[in-house]
Design an enzyme around this catalytic site. Sequence first.
Site, mmCIF file in Angstrom:
data_model
loop_
_atom_site.group_PDB
_atom_site.id
_atom_site.type_symbol
_atom_site.label_atom_id
_atom_site.label_comp_id
_atom_site.label_asym_id
_atom_site.label_seq_id
_atom_site.Cartn_x
_atom_site.Cartn_y
_atom_site.Cartn_z
ATOM 1 C CD1 TRP A 250 -12.534 -5.583 -9.144
ATOM 2 C CD2 TRP A 250 -11.879 -4.643 -11.062
ATOM 3 N NE1 TRP A 250 -11.789 -6.514 -9.843
ATOM 4 C CE2 TRP A 250 -11.381 -5.961 -11.024
ATOM 5 C CE3 TRP A 250 -11.597 -3.852 -12.186
ATOM 6 C CZ2 TRP A 250 -10.618 -6.513 -12.054
ATOM 7 C CZ3 TRP A 250 -10.831 -4.397 -13.208
ATOM 8 C CH2 TRP A 250 -10.351 -5.708 -13.140
ATOM 9 C CG HIS B 229 -0.729 2.732 -9.292
ATOM 10 N ND1 HIS B 229 -0.900 2.202 -8.026
ATOM 11 C CD2 HIS B 229 -1.812 3.530 -9.491
ATOM 12 C CE1 HIS B 229 -2.030 2.653 -7.499
ATOM 13 N NE2 HIS B 229 -2.588 3.474 -8.363
ATOM 14 C CG LEU C 228 9.204 -16.983 -4.370
ATOM 15 C CD1 LEU C 228 9.307 -16.967 -2.843
ATOM 16 C CD2 LEU C 228 9.463 -15.578 -4.919
ATOM 17 C CG ASP D 158 -2.062 0.962 1.104
ATOM 18 O OD1 ASP D 158 -2.315 1.461 -0.014
ATOM 19 O OD2 ASP D 158 -2.707 1.254 2.127
HETATM 20 C C1 IPE Z 1 -5.397 -2.614 -0.047
HETATM 21 O O1 IPE Z 1 -5.095 -1.263 -0.160
HETATM 22 C C2 IPE Z 1 -5.307 -3.267 -1.379
HETATM 23 C C3 IPE Z 1 -3.965 -3.336 -1.958
HETATM 24 C C4 IPE Z 1 -2.867 -2.894 -1.433
HETATM 25 C C5 IPE Z 1 -3.907 -3.968 -3.248
HETATM 26 P P1 IPE Z 1 -6.220 -0.148 -0.296
HETATM 27 O O2 IPE Z 1 -5.526 1.149 -0.418
HETATM 28 O O3 IPE Z 1 -7.172 -0.511 -1.353
HETATM 29 O O4 IPE Z 1 -6.977 -0.280 1.104
HETATM 30 P P2 IPE Z 1 -7.755 0.803 1.955
HETATM 31 O O5 IPE Z 1 -8.769 1.429 1.057
HETATM 32 O O6 IPE Z 1 -6.744 1.789 2.442
HETATM 33 O O7 IPE Z 1 -8.354 0.029 3.094
HETATM 34 C C1 IPE Z 2 -1.668 0.420 -3.356
HETATM 35 O O1 IPE Z 2 -1.466 1.793 -3.356
HETATM 36 C C2 IPE Z 2 -1.935 -0.121 -4.733
HETATM 37 C C3 IPE Z 2 -3.341 -0.486 -4.965
HETATM 38 C C4 IPE Z 2 -4.279 -0.507 -4.052
HETATM 39 C C5 IPE Z 2 -3.708 -0.861 -6.314
HETATM 40 P P1 IPE Z 2 -2.671 2.823 -3.285
HETATM 41 O O2 IPE Z 2 -3.097 3.155 -4.660
HETATM 42 O O3 IPE Z 2 -3.745 2.330 -2.389
HETATM 43 O O4 IPE Z 2 -1.934 4.072 -2.625
HETATM 44 P P2 IPE Z 2 -2.513 5.051 -1.519
HETATM 45 O O5 IPE Z 2 -3.027 4.212 -0.399
HETATM 46 O O6 IPE Z 2 -3.596 5.834 -2.176
HETATM 47 O O7 IPE Z 2 -1.342 5.884 -1.111
HETATM 48 MG MG MG Z 3 -4.095 2.494 -0.418
#
Ligand code: IPE
Ligand code: IPE
Ligand code: MG
Length: 234
Positions: free
Chosen positions: A63, A31, A125, A14
């Site tokens: 999504w 990303h 792995l 995250d």
């Molecule tokens: C969880 O992160 C999903 C991934 C890292 C793929 P999110 O950014 O979607 O989660 P929330 O919204 O902070 O709970």
């Molecule tokens: C995690 O990073 C990647 C996905 C959930 C796809 P985020 O896109 O959630 O990044 P933040 O949480 O907004 O910083």
């Molecule tokens: Mg996030």
Amino acid sequence: LLPSNLKHIAIIMDGNGRWAKKHFKPRSFGHKKGSENVKKIIKTCINLELKTLSLFAFSFENWERPKSEVNFIVKLFDNFLDTEAKNFVKQNIILKISGDLSKFPSYIEEKCLKLIEKTSQNTGLTLNIALSYGGRQEILNACKNLCCDFKDSKIKIEDIDFKAINDRLWTSDLEDPDLLIRTSGETRISNFMLWQLAYSEIYFTSVLWPDFNELELKKAIEFYKTRERRFGKV
Ligand code: IPE
Ligand code: IPE
Ligand code: MG
């Protein structure tokens, strides 16, 4: 370096968006950086001789993000599959994907299935990528499966045990994670591996995913080493 009881590390990757913001860039830039970091962490885990690495790459709930962001991430993943396909074979990686792949364009689903098949005889792995993944969706799906099998007289109620449920999860052939890592400072599970994390150690770090490097991974492993896993016993 790895303790003998550390076989499976799961990571909620995250903080890509916040990393981009910090660098005055669009979220897509974060990303992209994040996906480059995935390759580095995979290499580190291979060097550490870890057995299984699970990476939460895209949640079922993700999504719901703006179409442009979703499309960018889908494209990134498609590129990742293309560029890493050769490497997975070279790196002796066994690829698994857990999640609802049917939400992707069918050419991506086919690419995934092909690569899973192609790497299934490898011995290194195990890389489990959680994509279009939700823990509740996974358990719901397992319940439906069980009901169908009951209806078809393939299973009796008294034979429904933990294994019967586990066998119907998307991660059925994996051991439970020993260590869960979440980057970016959030201290929640966000619907990741709800069933599998029952007794995992959990490590939260404020480091954003694109900055999470080998040193940070080693800090998480050091944390794990200080834990006494009791599983309810004394
Ligand atoms: C969880 O992160 C999903 C991934 C890292 C793929 P999110 O950014 O979607 O989660 P929330 O919204 O902070 O709970
Ligand atoms: C995690 O990073 C990647 C996905 C959930 C796809 P985020 O896109 O959630 O990044 P933040 O949480 O907004 O910083
Ligand atoms: Mg996030």
